[in-house]
Enzyme design. Structure first.
Site, PDB file in Angstrom:
ATOM      1  N   MET A  12       7.486  -4.949   6.618  1.00 52.56           N
ATOM      2  CA  MET A  12       7.834  -5.702   5.407  1.00 52.56           C
ATOM      3  C   MET A  12       6.604  -5.833   4.504  1.00 52.56           C
ATOM      4  SD  MET A  12      10.424  -8.745   6.645  1.00 52.56           S
ATOM      5  CE  MET A  12      10.616  -9.387   4.974  1.00 52.56           C
ATOM      6  N   GLU A  84      17.357  -0.454   2.850  1.00 50.13           N
ATOM      7  CA  GLU A  84      17.547  -1.243   4.093  1.00 50.13           C
ATOM      8  C   GLU A  84      18.397  -0.487   5.111  1.00 50.13           C
ATOM      9  OE1 GLU A  84      15.744  -3.875   4.417  1.00 50.13           O
ATOM     10  OE2 GLU A  84      16.035  -5.337   2.798  1.00 50.13           O
TER      11      GLU A  84
HETATM   12  P1  ADP Z   1       9.018  -3.696   1.203  1.00 49.92           P
HETATM   13  O1  ADP Z   1      10.279  -3.118   0.619  1.00 49.92           O
HETATM   14  O2  ADP Z   1       8.262  -2.714   2.049  1.00 49.92           O
HETATM   15  O3  ADP Z   1       9.231  -5.004   1.911  1.00 49.92           O
HETATM   16  P2  ADP Z   1       8.367  -4.273  -1.557  1.00 49.92           P
HETATM   17  O4  ADP Z   1       8.332  -2.976  -2.289  1.00 49.92           O
HETATM   18  O5  ADP Z   1       9.614  -5.103  -1.683  1.00 49.92           O
HETATM   19  O6  ADP Z   1       8.032  -4.014  -0.008  1.00 49.92           O
HETATM   20  O7  ADP Z   1       7.181  -5.213  -2.000  1.00 49.92           O
HETATM   21  C1  ADP Z   1       5.846  -4.767  -2.032  1.00 49.92           C
HETATM   22  C2  ADP Z   1       5.042  -5.795  -2.809  1.00 49.92           C
HETATM   23  O8  ADP Z   1       4.951  -6.992  -2.053  1.00 49.92           O
HETATM   24  C3  ADP Z   1       3.604  -5.439  -3.063  1.00 49.92           C
HETATM   25  O9  ADP Z   1       3.434  -4.580  -4.173  1.00 49.92           O
HETATM   26  C4  ADP Z   1       2.973  -6.810  -3.333  1.00 49.92           C
HETATM   27  O10 ADP Z   1       3.157  -7.181  -4.677  1.00 49.92           O
HETATM   28  C5  ADP Z   1       3.828  -7.752  -2.500  1.00 49.92           C
HETATM   29  N1  ADP Z   1       3.187  -8.274  -1.277  1.00 49.92           N
HETATM   30  C6  ADP Z   1       3.375  -9.529  -0.796  1.00 49.92           C
HETATM   31  N2  ADP Z   1       2.703  -9.705   0.358  1.00 49.92           N
HETATM   32  C7  ADP Z   1       2.059  -8.555   0.646  1.00 49.92           C
HETATM   33  C8  ADP Z   1       1.210  -8.101   1.723  1.00 49.92           C
HETATM   34  N3  ADP Z   1       0.889  -8.891   2.746  1.00 49.92           N
HETATM   35  N4  ADP Z   1       0.748  -6.833   1.686  1.00 49.92           N
HETATM   36  C9  ADP Z   1       1.072  -6.037   0.639  1.00 49.92           C
HETATM   37  N5  ADP Z   1       1.865  -6.405  -0.394  1.00 49.92           N
HETATM   38  C10 ADP Z   1       2.362  -7.640  -0.411  1.00 49.92           C
HETATM   39  P1  TMP Z   2      12.084  -5.509   3.493  1.00 49.95           P
HETATM   40  O1  TMP Z   2      11.605  -4.490   4.471  1.00 49.95           O
HETATM   41  O2  TMP Z   2      12.783  -4.866   2.320  1.00 49.95           O
HETATM   42  O3  TMP Z   2      11.031  -6.453   3.080  1.00 49.95           O
HETATM   43  O4  TMP Z   2      13.245  -6.390   4.148  1.00 49.95           O
HETATM   44  C1  TMP Z   2      13.459  -6.469   5.521  1.00 49.95           C
HETATM   45  C2  TMP Z   2      14.635  -7.377   5.819  1.00 49.95           C
HETATM   46  O5  TMP Z   2      14.884  -7.302   7.235  1.00 49.95           O
HETATM   47  C3  TMP Z   2      14.409  -8.859   5.533  1.00 49.95           C
HETATM   48  O6  TMP Z   2      15.617  -9.429   5.037  1.00 49.95           O
HETATM   49  C4  TMP Z   2      14.118  -9.465   6.894  1.00 49.95           C
HETATM   50  C5  TMP Z   2      14.909  -8.591   7.824  1.00 49.95           C
HETATM   51  N1  TMP Z   2      14.394  -8.430   9.198  1.00 49.95           N
HETATM   52  C6  TMP Z   2      15.286  -8.595  10.252  1.00 49.95           C
HETATM   53  O7  TMP Z   2      16.459  -8.909  10.057  1.00 49.95           O
HETATM   54  N2  TMP Z   2      14.827  -8.426  11.540  1.00 49.95           N
HETATM   55  C7  TMP Z   2      13.539  -8.063  11.820  1.00 49.95           C
HETATM   56  O8  TMP Z   2      13.198  -7.919  13.000  1.00 49.95           O
HETATM   57  C8  TMP Z   2      12.630  -7.879  10.708  1.00 49.95           C
HETATM   58  C9  TMP Z   2      11.205  -7.487  10.954  1.00 49.95           C
HETATM   59  C10 TMP Z   2      13.111  -8.065   9.416  1.00 49.95           C
END
Ligand code: ADP
Ligand code: TMP
Length: 183
Positions: A12, A84
Site C-alpha cells: 500500500m 485492486e
Molecule cells: P497504492 O495504489 O500503491 O496504494 P497510490 O497510488 O494510491 O498507492 O498512492 C501513492 C501516493 O501515496 C504517493 O504518491 C504519496 O503521495 C502517498 N503516500 C502516503 N504515504 C506514503 C508512503 N509511506 N510512502 C510513499 N507514498 C506515500
Molecule cells: P491500495 O493498495 O490501493 O492502497 O489498497 C489496498 C486495499 O486493500 C485497502 O482497502 C486495504 C486493503 N487490504 C486488505 O483488505 N487486506 C490486507 O491484508 C491489506 C494489506 C490491505
C-alpha cells in the site's frame, strides 16, 4: 492483434494507482479506447472512480464479479485497466488471459502481499502470466527506508479489511511487525 498483460504491484502507498492512472491517461492521449474496472468492495474515496491516496482520479466501471467484465468490453477497446485485482474472485485470471489473447493491452494493479506478508493469489498468478511486471516501493513510515510491506495497525484478523491511513502503514522488512508485538 497481439495483446499482453502488465502487472503493477507492491505494498500500500507504493503508487500502484498513480502508475495505473498514468498509463491509462497516456493511452487516452493516444486516442485509444480505454476501460477501467474495479471491484465493488473498494469504496474508499469514490464509488465509480479509481482514486490514489493523493486523490488523483479516473472514471471506472464498478463490478461485483469478474464475470461481468467480458460482456462490458467492446471490440474497439484497446486497453483494459483492472484496479485492486486481489479483491476479485479467482476467475479474474482467465478474464485477463482471454482479453490479452484477444488483442487487448491489459493493465492490472494489485497488492502482492496481505497484512501477514502472504502473497495474494490473483496477483501472484498474474505476475507469472504477465509480459511485464512493475513492482513499486513505498517509504517506511518508521525509518524512512524503502518499504515493501503493508502493516495493519488495527487488531483485525479478516484478510479483507478495507481502509487506508489510520489502519495501514507502509513498512520496510525490518520495521514490519505482523503480530503487532511492538505496537
Ligand atoms: P497504492 O495504489 O500503491 O496504494 P497510490 O497510488 O494510491 O498507492 O498512492 C501513492 C501516493 O501515496 C504517493 O504518491 C504519496 O503521495 C502517498 N503516500 C502516503 N504515504 C506514503 C508512503 N509511506 N510512502 C510513499 N507514498 C506515500
Ligand atoms: P491500495 O493498495 O490501493 O492502497 O489498497 C489496498 C486495499 O486493500 C485497502 O482497502 C486495504 C486493503 N487490504 C486488505 O483488505 N487486506 C490486507 O491484508 C491489506 C494489506 C490491505
Amino acid at each position: 492483434d497481439v495483446g499482453w498483460i502488465e502487472v503493477i504491484t507492491g505494498c500500500m502507498y507504493s503508487g500502484k494507482t498513480e502508475e495505473l492512472i498514468k498509463r491509462l491517461r497516456r493511452a487516452i492521449i493516444a486516442k485509444q479506447s480505454v476501460k477501467v474496472f474495479k471491484p465493488m468492495i473498494d469504496n474508499r474515496y469514490s464509488e465509480d472512480k479509481i482514486s490514489s491516496h493523493n486523490r488523483n482520479m479516473l472514471e471506472a466501471i464498478v463490478v461485483r464479479h469478474s464475470d461481468e467484465i467480458l460482456p462490458l468490453v467492446e471490440e474497439n477497446d484497446d486497453v483494459i485497466g483492472i484496479e485492486e485485482v486481489q479483491f476479485f474472485d479467482e476467475k479474474i485470471i482467465d478474464v485477463c488471459k482471454y482479453l490479452a489473447d484477444n488483442g487487448k493491452r491489459v493493465i492490472v494493479a494489485g497488492l502482492d502481499q496481505d497484512y501477514l506478508g502472504q502473497p495474494f493469489e490473483n496477483t501472484m498468478r498474474l505476475m507469472a502470466e504477465a509480459e511485464y511486471v512493475t513492482k513499486l516501493l513505498a517509504i517506511c513510515v518508521k525509518c524512512g527506508n524503502l518499504a515493501n510491506r503493508t502493516q495493519r495497525t488495527v487488531k483485525k484478523k479478516d484478510r479483507i479489511v478495507v481502509g487506508s491511513v489510520g489502519m495501514y502503514e507502509a513498512r520496510c522488512r525490518k520495521c514490519f511487525d505482523p503480530e503487532l508485538k511492538n505496537e
